[in-house]
Design a protein around this motif. Structure first.
Motif, PDB file in Angstrom:
ATOM      1  N   ALA A  65       0.702  -1.384   0.081  1.00  0.00           N
ATOM      2  CA  ALA A  65       0.143  -0.022   0.000  1.00  0.00           C
ATOM      3  C   ALA A  65       0.956   1.223  -0.055  1.00  0.00           C
ATOM      4  CB  ALA A  65      -0.923   0.005   1.013  1.00  0.00           C
ATOM      5  N   ALA A  66       2.044   1.274   0.587  1.00  0.00           N
ATOM      6  CA  ALA A  66       2.967   2.185   0.488  1.00  0.00           C
ATOM      7  C   ALA A  66       3.469   2.951  -0.657  1.00  0.00           C
ATOM      8  CB  ALA A  66       4.200   2.050   1.644  1.00  0.00           C
ATOM      9  N   HIS A 114       2.259   8.069  -8.288  1.00  0.00           N
ATOM     10  CA  HIS A 114       1.795   7.134  -7.568  1.00  0.00           C
ATOM     11  C   HIS A 114       0.457   7.327  -6.741  1.00  0.00           C
ATOM     12  CE1 HIS A 114       6.174   6.127  -8.162  1.00  0.00           C
ATOM     13  NE2 HIS A 114       5.735   4.763  -8.225  1.00  0.00           N
ATOM     14  N   GLY A 115      -0.393   6.409  -6.489  1.00  0.00           N
ATOM     15  CA  GLY A 115      -1.624   6.787  -5.902  1.00  0.00           C
ATOM     16  C   GLY A 115      -2.474   7.507  -6.522  1.00  0.00           C
ATOM     17  N   THR A 157      -6.531   0.117  -9.965  1.00  0.00           N
ATOM     18  CA  THR A 157      -6.354  -0.354  -8.610  1.00  0.00           C
ATOM     19  C   THR A 157      -5.422  -1.559  -8.760  1.00  0.00           C
ATOM     20  OG1 THR A 157      -8.288  -1.984  -8.484  1.00  0.00           O
ATOM     21  CG2 THR A 157      -8.744   0.225  -7.667  1.00  0.00           C
ATOM     22  N   MET A 158      -4.992  -1.866  -9.870  1.00  0.00           N
ATOM     23  CA  MET A 158      -4.056  -3.003 -10.000  1.00  0.00           C
ATOM     24  C   MET A 158      -2.877  -2.454  -9.605  1.00  0.00           C
ATOM     25  SD  MET A 158      -1.735  -2.184 -12.852  1.00  0.00           S
ATOM     26  CE  MET A 158      -1.544  -3.207 -14.124  1.00  0.00           C
ATOM     27  N   GLU A 159      -2.657  -0.982  -9.211  1.00  0.00           N
ATOM     28  CA  GLU A 159      -1.535  -0.536  -8.665  1.00  0.00           C
ATOM     29  C   GLU A 159      -1.269  -1.168  -7.372  1.00  0.00           C
ATOM     30  OE1 GLU A 159      -1.633   3.683  -7.804  1.00  0.00           O
ATOM     31  OE2 GLU A 159       0.341   3.766  -7.076  1.00  0.00           O
ATOM     32  N   GLY A 160      -2.200  -1.802  -6.738  1.00  0.00           N
ATOM     33  CA  GLY A 160      -2.207  -2.532  -5.323  1.00  0.00           C
ATOM     34  C   GLY A 160      -1.525  -3.843  -5.796  1.00  0.00           C
ATOM     35  N   ASN A 161      -2.181  -4.668  -6.456  1.00  0.00           N
ATOM     36  CA  ASN A 161      -1.788  -6.072  -7.003  1.00  0.00           C
ATOM     37  C   ASN A 161      -2.189  -6.211  -8.170  1.00  0.00           C
ATOM     38  OD1 ASN A 161      -1.635  -8.623  -7.017  1.00  0.00           O
ATOM     39  ND2 ASN A 161      -2.300  -9.545  -5.023  1.00  0.00           N
ATOM     40  N   PRO A 162      -1.872  -6.304  -9.276  1.00  0.00           N
ATOM     41  CA  PRO A 162      -0.184  -7.248  -9.060  1.00  0.00           C
ATOM     42  C   PRO A 162       0.850  -6.311  -8.611  1.00  0.00           C
ATOM     43  CG  PRO A 162      -0.869  -6.988 -11.201  1.00  0.00           C
ATOM     44  CD  PRO A 162      -2.008  -6.278 -10.616  1.00  0.00           C
ATOM     45  N   HIS A 163       0.639  -4.902  -9.156  1.00  0.00           N
ATOM     46  CA  HIS A 163       1.885  -4.124  -9.198  1.00  0.00           C
ATOM     47  C   HIS A 163       2.648  -4.131  -7.985  1.00  0.00           C
ATOM     48  CE1 HIS A 163       3.330   0.193  -8.051  1.00  0.00           C
ATOM     49  NE2 HIS A 163       4.496  -0.264  -9.021  1.00  0.00           N
ATOM     50  N   GLY A 164       2.298  -3.725  -6.936  1.00  0.00           N
ATOM     51  CA  GLY A 164       2.479  -3.279  -5.461  1.00  0.00           C
ATOM     52  C   GLY A 164       3.043  -4.696  -4.837  1.00  0.00           C
ATOM     53  N   THR A 165       2.165  -5.731  -5.400  1.00  0.00           N
ATOM     54  CA  THR A 165       2.681  -7.066  -4.675  1.00  0.00           C
ATOM     55  C   THR A 165       4.023  -7.688  -5.317  1.00  0.00           C
ATOM     56  OG1 THR A 165       0.245  -7.331  -4.389  1.00  0.00           O
ATOM     57  CG2 THR A 165       1.544  -9.342  -3.936  1.00  0.00           C
ATOM     58  N   ALA A 166       3.816  -7.509  -6.851  1.00  0.00           N
ATOM     59  CA  ALA A 166       5.165  -7.879  -7.283  1.00  0.00           C
ATOM     60  C   ALA A 166       6.441  -7.049  -6.773  1.00  0.00           C
ATOM     61  CB  ALA A 166       5.164  -7.503  -8.710  1.00  0.00           C
ATOM     62  N   HIS A 167       6.317  -5.922  -6.252  1.00  0.00           N
ATOM     63  CA  HIS A 167       7.471  -5.356  -5.687  1.00  0.00           C
ATOM     64  C   HIS A 167       7.654  -5.966  -4.373  1.00  0.00           C
ATOM     65  CE1 HIS A 167       8.754  -1.443  -8.066  1.00  0.00           C
ATOM     66  NE2 HIS A 167       7.374  -1.385  -8.395  1.00  0.00           N
TER      67      HIS A 167
END
Lengths: 287, 417, 583
Positions: free
Chosen positions: A78-79, B171-172, B282-292
Motif C-alpha cells: 500500500a505504501a 503514484h496513488g 487499482t491494479m497498482e495495489g495487486n499485481p503491481h505493488g505485490t510484485a514489488h
C-alpha cells in the motif's frame, strides 16, 4: 463523480472490506489469510479502521508469523500508492520501529529492511549497535551491513573496516567490503585484494568494481596486468576484460598489442562462457 | 532501374524500426534507366532471414494488411506512400533480419520480377524476458550497463526521477499508469540511442522466470539477498547512489525461477478487475505493488526501487497489462470517460491535460524541487508524444485513434487490430 | 554554569546534557546557536542520522524558551530545505516560541508542509535520541499545522493552500484535527483581530542580513591563490587562475547529497544563473563555479556527469571543481558551513558566494534558498566596481544602493565627448576630458568596438601633431606626443607596463599643449597666407571670433582630448581582459 462510478467505487470498497475481514478472521487458515491480505493492499488506505486492523495483526505476536509477515507486506504494498497512503504513513513507520524489536527474527529483519530503505535513523542506530555489540544484534551482521549500505551517511565505514579485519563470517566480510566500495580511503585495500589470487572470486570482483569507482586509472592498470597474467583465474580475467571493455580508453586499447594478444589467447583457451566475451572484445578492436 | 525505400518516411537508418502498428513509408524511383514509361509497377515483399522478423503491407491508412503490395510508382522520382507493419507473431531478433524488397518487371518479354531495391529493417518489439535470445539478452544488458556507466551515466537521471520526493507525481493517483509508461519510453529511447536494436523486455511476475534470474541476465541473489552476476556480465559494475551492487532477495522461501510471485494475481485476474479505468487502476495495489514486495531489497520500497534494473522489467509488464486491457476494452481514446479516471480532485500531474513531471521542467511545490533528465528523449521513428508529454498522450500509444499518436513500441502478445 | 568543551569525542549523552543545561541556565541560551553551526567540532566524524538527532535536540531546547531573531535563520532553514522529519518537526515547534509571529513566516511553514507531508514520520521530543514507536507521537505535519494555528491571521496568505491540503483528505486522523484547528484559528483571528500591518510582510532585517549580505571584510585570497583544483574536464588549475580578474558566483555541493532541496537544487539553480547571465550578455564577464565538498569521491567524471544532468554550462569560464589539496584551507577561506565523517559530508548548509575580481569574498547567501536574480545582481555590482573600491584595504561601504549608472556605453562616451567639446579654452577642455573621459570610461561597460575607433583617432591626432610641427618648425611637441603614444601602446602590451600608460598620457598632454599653445604665429600665418580671406569669410558666416591662435588651440585641445580618451579606454580594456581565460 457520476452515480455509476460512485456505485462502482463503493462496490470495490465493499469487496476490499470483505477480503480484509476474511484476512482478519481466525476461522480462515493462515494460507487463506495470507492470500486475502495480498488481495486487498489498497483497502488499508481507505479508512483508518482498515489500517489499524492490519497493523493489529502485524503487532499481535500470537498470530502466525506468516500471517504477520503478510500484514507487513500488505502495508508495504500500500505504501507504493504514496498519495493514497499519506494518512497511513505515520502509524506505519511507528509500527515498523516497534516490529524491529519483535521476538521473531523474520519480522525483525523485514521491518528493519523496510526502515533502512527509508534511511530511518532509528533503524541505523539499532543496526550499528548490533554490529558494535553482538549481544544487541537484531539481525545477522551481514544483513546489518547490507542494510546500512542503503545510506552512505550511515556512519558505518569504521565498523565495516573492523569487520574486514575480524570477520565473523565470509559473508559478513564480503558485505563489509561492498559497503566500503564508496569509501575513498579504502582504495589501497581494494588494490591489494584484487591482486591476491588467494581471495575468492566474488571478493576480487567487488574489489575490481570498487577500484573502478574510487581510482579508475589504477583499475585499468591492474585489469591489464591481470589479463596479461595467463596463470590467473579465468573468471577474474573475464571481469578485468569487462572492465576494460566498458571503461577503458578505446584508442589506448587498440594500440596495446600485448593486451590484444592476451585476449586472443583467452578466446581460444578459456572455457566457453569466457571465450565468447573475449571474442566479442576482439571483434571491436580487430576489424 | 533503382528505387529508394524510406521507413517511417525517413531516409535515416535510425528510423528503420517498426512494430505491429502501421508505419508510414514511401518509395520513389531514383534511377529510371531501363524504363520508358511514365510509371512502373513495383511489388514490395518481405524477405526474412532465418528466425528473423517479417512485415506486411497496405496501401492506405485503413484496410487489411497483405504479404505483398504492388504499387504504381512514377518514374520521375515522385514518392508514393504506403504502410508497413510487423507481421504479428514474427518479431525480429536482430537488427536488419528482415528486409523489404522492391521488384519490378524490367524485361517486357519475361514475366520475371527483378529486384530494384531493398531496405533492411527491424520489427522491434518488447518481449517476455524469458523468450529473449542470447543475443537480445546480451545487448539489453550491455546497453543498461552503459547507460549506468557505473553511476556516472544518464541512468542517474532515471534513478532520480523515482524517489520518495517525486513519488506523488506518479503514484496513488490516476496517472500512475501513464506516468510509468512515459518513464519506460524515455528509458527505452535512451537505450536505443546506445543500441538501436534494444527494446525493453518485461518480467511476467505471475509466471516462473528461469531465464531471467540467472548470472548472465539480472543475477541470482545469495542467501543474504546480494545479487551475483557472472564474470562476463557488465551489470557486475552496476552502481547507484555511489554504492555498487544490487540488493534483491526473494522473500518467504520463494524461488522466482520455478514459481510465480506468491499472491500476485494472474494476468487473467488483472484484466478482469474492471472494464473502466477507475477500477482497473487499482491494479497498482495487486499485481503491481505485490510484485514489488515479494522481494527484500531495493525493489521493495518506492524510494529505492528504481536502483534495481528489475524495476524496469516489472513495470514493463505492468504497462503491458494496461495495454492489453486497453486492447480488450478499446480504451485508447482519452475522450472516452472509461479510458481514464478524471476527477476534479485529482492532484496536479494526474489530470488528462496536465503535463507530466519531470519532462515538463516544472519545479517547486506542488511539483518536486528539481526536474532531472530534461525533456523526453526523441525517437527517429515517431514524433509522439513530444518532449513534454501530457497524461492523455500516453493512452493512444499505438495510434489507434490518431496515427500521429503512435509512440513507437509494441508488445509481443498485443496486436494492433 | 560549568563550562563543557564539546568535541568530536563527546558522547551524545554528554552533548544532550550540555544542551539541557544551557537551555535552562539564565543568560546561556545564546550558546545554543553556536551549537547549530554546521562546522562545530562536536559534529565532526558523526553520521548523518546522529547529527540530525543532535541538531534536533538543540532546536527542541530552543523551543523551551523565547526564540531570538538570531535563531530564526536556523529554524527557517530547516523549514525551507529540510527533509528530515525530526528536524522539520523540531523547527516548526521552536518557531512557536518566537515572540513575533508575522506574515513573512507563513510561506516557510507552508512550504515545509508541502515538502514533508508524504514523509510524516512519527517523532518524539520526550528525551534525547528517542524515536517514536507509538501512534500517539507527534510528527512534522502536526507540528507544522500547530504552527500555522499559532500564526493565526498572519497565515492568511497561505489559507488557500492549507484549505487545499485539508480538503485532499490525505492527512492522518490526528493531523486532520490539527488542520481543522489551524483553519479555525486563522479564520477566527482574521475575524476578531486587526493584523498589525507594521509587522510587515518582511522578515526582520537582522534575519535577512544573517542569511545574505555583502562581506565587509574582504580578506585577500593570497593564502589560497595557489590552491590546486581539477575541473570537470580533468584540467589542473589554481585558485588564482580560476577566480582572479572577474567576479565569480560560487556554489558548493557534493554528488552524494541525498537532500534534493540542497545540492541538486543548488546546482540546478546555478544553471539558471548561467542562463540569466547569458541573457544579459554577461556570461563571459561573470564566471561561475561549483565546488565539491567531497573531492575524494567526486572525480572529474562524476562532476561532469552531475553538471550535465542539471544542464550546467561547463567550459573555461564556468567550471565544476574539486580541490586536489589543501581542502582545509579552502574551508577556512570560505568559512564553509559543513562537517564530515571521514571524507563524507554529514551535514551542510545551502551556501553561495560571490567573489570579486581579486578572488575575495564579496557577498554570501547562506541557509535559505537564494534567488537567482539577486545573486546575478550582486555579481553585476562587483563588475562595475571602481578601481579605488577594488584596491581599498579597508572595509567597503555598506549595502546602500550604488548610484544608478547607464548601461549603455555609447551614452557614456557621447556624454563625455559632449562635455569635452563644449566651447571652452584648451586647458579646460583637457581638464573636462580627463575628468569625465578617463573616470567615466573606466566605470561604464566598455564596448569592444570603441577601441579600434579610438586607435584610429589617436593616429589622426599624431599625424596632426607632426603636420603642425613641420608647419611651425618646432618638433618638440610632436616628439613628445609620439613618445606618449608609444608609451600608451606599450602599456597595452603587458600588464607589467601598465604604469607606462599614465606616463604616456602625461607626455601626450604636454606635447599636445606645446603644439596647441604655439606662440609662434608664423606657422599659422603661413597657412593662412595660402588661403587668404578664408578666416574672415568663415568668421563672418559663423559670427565667431576665430583667430589663428584659437584655431591652433582647438587643434591642440582636440589632440589632447583624444589622447586622454584613448589612454583611459586602453587601460580599461587591458585590465578587463588581462585575466582572460585561465587555462
Amino acid at each position: 463523480m457520476t452515480k455509476k462510478r460512485k456505485a462502482a467505487k463503493a462496490s470495490r470498497k465493499k469487496t476490499s472490506r470483505t477480503r480484509l475481514s476474511a484476512a482478519l478472521s481466525a476461522k480462515q487458515t493462515p494460507k487463506q489469510r495470507v492470500a486475502m491480505l495480498a488481495q486487498a493492499p489498497l483497502a488499508v488506505c481507505e479508512s483508518d479502521t482498515n489500517m489499524q486492523a492490519v497493523l493489529g495483526v502485524l503487532r499481535n505476536t500470537a498470530e502466525p508469523t506468516e500471517v504477520r509477515l503478510a500484514a507487513m507486506d500488505t502495508m508495504a504494498t500500500a505504501a507504493f500508492s504514496v498519495v493514497a497512503f499519506e494518512p497511513c504513513r505515520n502509524d506505519y513507520i511507528a509500527a515498523l520501529r516497534e516490529m524491529s524489536q519483535d521476538p521473531s527474527p523474520e519480522i525483525r529483519e523485514s521491518a528493519l529492511g523496510l526502515l533502512a530503505g527509508e534511511k530511518d535513523g532509528f533503524a541505523q542506530k539499532k543496526l550499528l549497535e548490533g554490529l558494535k555489540s553482538p549481544e544487541k544484534a537484531l539481525v545477522r551482521p551481514e544483513k546489518a551491513l547490507q542494510l546500512l549500505g542503503y545510506d552512505v551517511h550511515a556512519e558505518s565505514y569504521a565498523v565495516a573496516r573492523d569487520i574486514v579485519e575480524n570477520p565473523p563470517s565470509d559473508t559478513a566480510r564480503r558485505e563489509a567490503l561492498r559497503l566500503l566500495s564508496a569509501d575513498a580511503r579504502s582504495a589501497p585495500l581494494f588494490e591489494k585484494l584484487l591482486r591476491d589470487k588467494n581471495e575468492k572470486r566474488e571478493i576480487r570482483q567487488i574489489s575490481a568494481s570498487a577500484l573502478q569507482a574510487l581510482n579508475p586509472t589504477k583499475l585499468q592498470d591492474h585489469a591489464r596486468a591481470l589479463l596479461l597474467d595467463d596463470s590467473d583465474y579465468d573468471d577474474i580475467r573475464a571481469t578485468s576484460l569487462e572492465a576494460i571493455e566498458q571503461f577503458g580508453d578505446p584508442a589506448h586499447v587498440a594500440k596495446d598489442s600485448d593486451l590484444l594478444q592476451s585476449v586472443e589467447r583467452l578466446s581460444t583457451t578459456a572455457p566457453p562462457k569466457y571465450k565468447k566475451g573475449a571474442k566479442h572484445f576482439l571483434s571491436k578492436y580487430t576489424r | 532501374m533503382k528505387v529508394e525505400l524510406q521507413i517511417n518516411n525517413s531516409a535515416s537508418p535510425q528510423a528503420r524500426f517498426v512494430g505491429w502498428a502501421p508505419s508510414p513509408c514511401r518509395i520513389r524511383v531514383t534511377n529510371p534507366m531501363g524504363t520508358l514509361l511514365p510509371t512502373t509497377s513495383v511489388q514490395l515483399r518481405s524477405v526474412s532471414a532465418s528466425g528473423g522478423g517479417a512485415v506486411v503491407f497496405r496501401k492506405d491508412t485503413a484496410g487489411a494488411f497483405a504479404k505483398t503490395l504492388t504499387l504504381t510508382v512514377p518514374t520521375n522520382g515522385t514518392t508514393v506512400s504506403f504502410f508497413v507493419a510487423g507481421k504479428f507473431g514474427q518479431p525480429s531478433t536482430t537488427n536488419g533480419d528482415v528486409r523489404i524488397e522492391a521488384r519490378a518487371r524490367l524485361n517486357l518479354l519475361s514475366a520475371a520480377l527483378t529486384s530494384v531495391g531493398f531496405v533492411p529493417l527491424m520489427v522491434r518489439i518488447r518481449k517476455n524476458a524469458e523468450s529473449l535470445t542470447t543475443g537480445e539478452r546480451d545487448r539489453f544488458v550491455a546497453a543498461m550497463a552503459q547507460l549506468n556507466n557505473q553511476g556516472a551515466g544518464r541512468f542517474a537521471d532515471f534513478r532520480n526521477m523515482h524517489t520518495d520526493v517525486s513519488s506523488p507525481q506518479a503514484h496513488g493517483a490516476p496517472a500512475f499508469l501513464p506516468w510509468h509508461r512515459t518513464y519506460l519510453l524515455d528509458l527505452e529511447r535512451e537505450l536505443q540511442a546506445i543500441d538501436a536494436s534494444v527494446a525493453l523486455p518485461y518480467w511476467r511476475f505471475d509466471q516462473p522466470a528461469p531465464n531471467l534470474f540467472t548470472p548472465d541476465f539480472l543475477g541470482v541473489a545469495d542467501a543474504n539477498g546480494t545479487v551475483q552476476f557472472s564474470a562476463t556480465n557488465p551489470l557486475q559494475f552496476w552502481t547507484t547512489d555511489g554504492v555498487q551492487g544490487v540488493v534483491r532477495g526473494p522473500r518467504n522461501n520463494w524461488d522466482p525461477t520455478t514459481q510465480p510471485g506468491p499472491t500476485v494475481i494472474t494476468e487473467a485476474q488483472t484484466l478482469a478487475i474492471g472494464t473502466a479505468y477507475p477500477a482497473f487502476r487499482t491494479m497498482e495495489g495487486n499485481p503491481h505493488g505485490t510484485a514489488h514486495t515479494r522481494w527484500d531489497g531495493f525493489i521493495r520500497s518506492i524510494g529505492t526501487a528504481a536502483k534495481d534494473p528489475l524495476f524496469f522489467l516489472l513495470h514493463c509488464n505492468v504497462d503491458r497489462l494496461w495495454a492489453k486491457w486497453q486492447r480488450q476494452n478499446s480504451r485508447f481514446d482519452p475522450a472516452q470517460a472509461a479510458s481514464y479516471d478524471s476527477n476534479p480532485a485529482n492532484p496536479i500531474g494526474h489530470n488528462l491535460t496536465d503535463t507530466m513531471w519531470p519532462w515538463n521542467g516544472v519545479t517547486g511545490a506542488p511539483r518536486p524541487p528539481t526536474a532531472p533528465g530534461g525533456p523526453l528523449a526523441v525517437s527517429p521513428c515517431v514524433s509522439a508524444p513530444g518532449p513534454q508529454p501530457r497524461v492523455q498522450s500516453s493512452l493512444d500509444y499505438q495510434g489507434v485513434v490518431n496515427a500521429l499518436s503512435r509512440e513507437g513500441f509494441d508488445y509481443d502478445d498485443i496486436r494492433f487490430a | 554554569m560549568h563550562a563543557l568543551h564539546l568535541s568530536a569525542t563527546s558522547s551524545e549523552e554528554e552533548f544532550a546534557g550540555y544542551v539541557d543545561a544551557i537551555a535552562a541556565a539564565p543568560g546561556c541560551r545564546g550558546r545554543l546557536l553556536d551549537l547549530l553551526r554546521e562546522d562545530h567540532p562536536v559534529y565532526d566524524q558523526r553520521g548523518g542520522a546522529t547529527v540530525s538527532r543532535m541538531r534536533g535536540w538543540v532546536l527542541v531546547a530552543l523551543a523551551r524558551g523565547p526564540v531570538s531573531d538570531a535563531a530564526l535563520p536556523f529554524l527557517l532553514e530547516e523549514l525551507d530545505t529540510g527533509v528530515d522529519p525530526y528536524l522539520v518537526a523540531a523547527a516548526a515547534r521552536a518557531l512557536r516560541s518566537y515572540p513575533h509571529p508575522r506574515p513573512a513566516l507563513a510561506p516557510f511553514v507552508m512550504r515545509a508542509l508541502e515538502q514533508i507531508r508524504y514523509r510524516d514520520d512519527p517523532v518524539s521530543f520526550d528525551e534525547y535520541g528517542a524515536y517514536a514507536t507509538s501512534t500517539s507521537a507527534t510528527g512534522p505535519v502536526r507540528e507544522i499545522l500547530e504552527t500555522l494555528a499559532w500564526l493565526g491571521p498572519h497565515a492568511r496568505g497561505v489559507l488557500a493552500k492549507l484549505q487545499s491540503v485539508a480538503r485532499s483528505r490525505g492527512l492522518a486522523k490526528q493531523a486532520t484535527a490539527a488542520a481543522d484547528r489551524a483553519l479555525d484559528a486563522i479564520h477566527t483571528a482574521i475575524g476578531n483581530e486587526s493584523v498589525d500591518t507594521d509587522s510587515c510582510c518582511e522578515l526582520p532585517r537582522s534575519v535577512i542580513s544573517a542569511c545574505s549580505w555583502p562581506r565587509t571584510d574582504r580578506r585577500d585570497a593570497n593564502a589560497i591563490e595557489s590552491l590546486p583544483f581539477e575541473d570537470h574536464d580533468g584540467t589542473a588549475v589554481t585558485f588564482e587562475a580560476v577566480f582572479r580578474g572577474h567576479p565569480t558566483i560560487v556554489v558548493f555541493f557534493y554528488t552524494r547529497c541525498d537532500n534534493p532541496l540542497k545540492c541538486s537544487l543548488t546546482v540546478t539553480k546555478l544553471a539558471r544563473v548561467q542562463r540569466l547571465l547569458a541573457e544579459r550578455g554577461l556570461a563571459d564577464r561573470i564566471h561561475t563555479a561549483a565546488i565539491t565538498y567531497d573531492p575524494g569521491f567526486d572525480s572529474a567524471k562524476r562532476l561532469a556527469a552531475y553538471g550535465r544532468d542539471r544542464a550546467v554550462r561547463m567550459d573555461g569560464r564556468h567550471r565544476m571543481l574539486r580541490a586536489t589539496a589543501d581542502v582545509n584551507a579552502l574551508r577556512a577561506h570560505f568559512r564553509l558551513g559543513v562537517n564530515f565523517i571521514e571524507s563524507l559530508v554529514n551535514r551542510h548548509r545551502v551556501e553561495a558566494y560571490v567573489l570579486d575580481a581579486q578572488g575575495r569574498l564579496a557577498a554570501s547567501f547562506e541557509r535559505l534558498l537564494w534567488d537567482e536574480s539577486a545573486i546575478v545582481e550582486r555579481a553585476y555590482e562587483l563588475l562595475t566596481e571602481s578601481t579605488e573600491d577594488i584596491h581599498a584595504a579597508g572595509p567597503r561601504a555598506d549595502d546602500r544602493a550604488l548610484p544608478p549608472r547607464s548601461d549603455s556605453p555609447a551614452v557614456g562616451v557621447l556624454a563625455s565627448a559632449g562635455v569635452a567639446f563644449f566651447p571652452k579654452c584648451a586647458v579646460c577642455w583637457a581638464t573636462y576630458v580627463s575628468m569625465f573621459g578617463v573616470a567615466g570610461l573606466e566605470r561604464i561597460p566598455f564596448p569592444a568596438w570603441l577601441e579600434p575607433v579610438l586607435a584610429i583617432v589617436m593616429a589622426i591626432n599624431l599625424a596632426f601633431a607632426w603636420l603642425r610641427g613641420w608647419a611651425t618648425g618646432r618638433m618638440h611637441g610632436p616628439l613628445l606626443v609620439s613618445a606618449g603614444a608609444a608609451a600608451i601602446l606599450a602599456s597595452r602590451a603587458a600588464p607589467a607596463w601598465e604604469r607606462l600608460g599614465l606616463s604616456g598620457v602625461g607626455l601626450v598632454l604636454v606635447g599636445s599643449m606645446m603644439c596647441a599653445v604655439d606662440s609662434r604665429r608664423r606657422g599659422a600665418e603661413r597657412v593662412l597666407a595660402t588661403h587668404p580671406g578664408w578666416i574672415d569669410r568663415t568668421r563672418q558666416k559663423a559670427g565667431l571670433r576665430v583667430t589663428p591662435v584659437s584655431l591652433n588651440r582647438l587643434a591642440g585641445s582636440w589632440n589632447l582630448a583624444i589622447s586622454c580618451l584613448t589612454t583611459s579606454v586602453r587601460r580599461s580594456t587591458r585590465r578587463r581582459s588581462a585575466a582572460g581565460e585561465a587555462r
